[in-house]
Design a protein around this motif. Structure first.
Motif: not given
Length: 75
Positions: A45-54
């Motif tokens: 979840v933290e990874v997704g927040q830091l690197f959201p889908p383009k």
């Protein structure tokens, strides 16, 4: 309790390199834990927040080839 994934899986998920994730951990933008096997893990979840889908990845379905039935209707 949150589940953690390996750096390798997180990099694939975020479409960034493992080095990029390690840098984010080093500067404190991403937290880490050590998994039972001794490897580092991160919260997806933290990874997704830091690197959201383009945006381009979100709109990928719009660029999909048109179906034959759709092509007949528009001509």
């Amino acid at each position: 309790m949150p589940r953690f994934i390996s750096i390798k899986k997180a990099a694939e998920y975020a479409r960034v390199s493992q080095t990029t994730l390690r840098r984010a951990i080093k500067i404190g933008r991403l937290s880490r834990v050590y998994l039972p096997n001794g490897h580092m893990g991160v919260n997806p979840v933290e990874v997704g927040q830091l690197f959201p889908p383009k945006q381009a990845e979100k709109d990928e379905s719009r660029n999909a080839p048109r179906r034959e039935a759709d092509a007949k209707i528009s001509t």
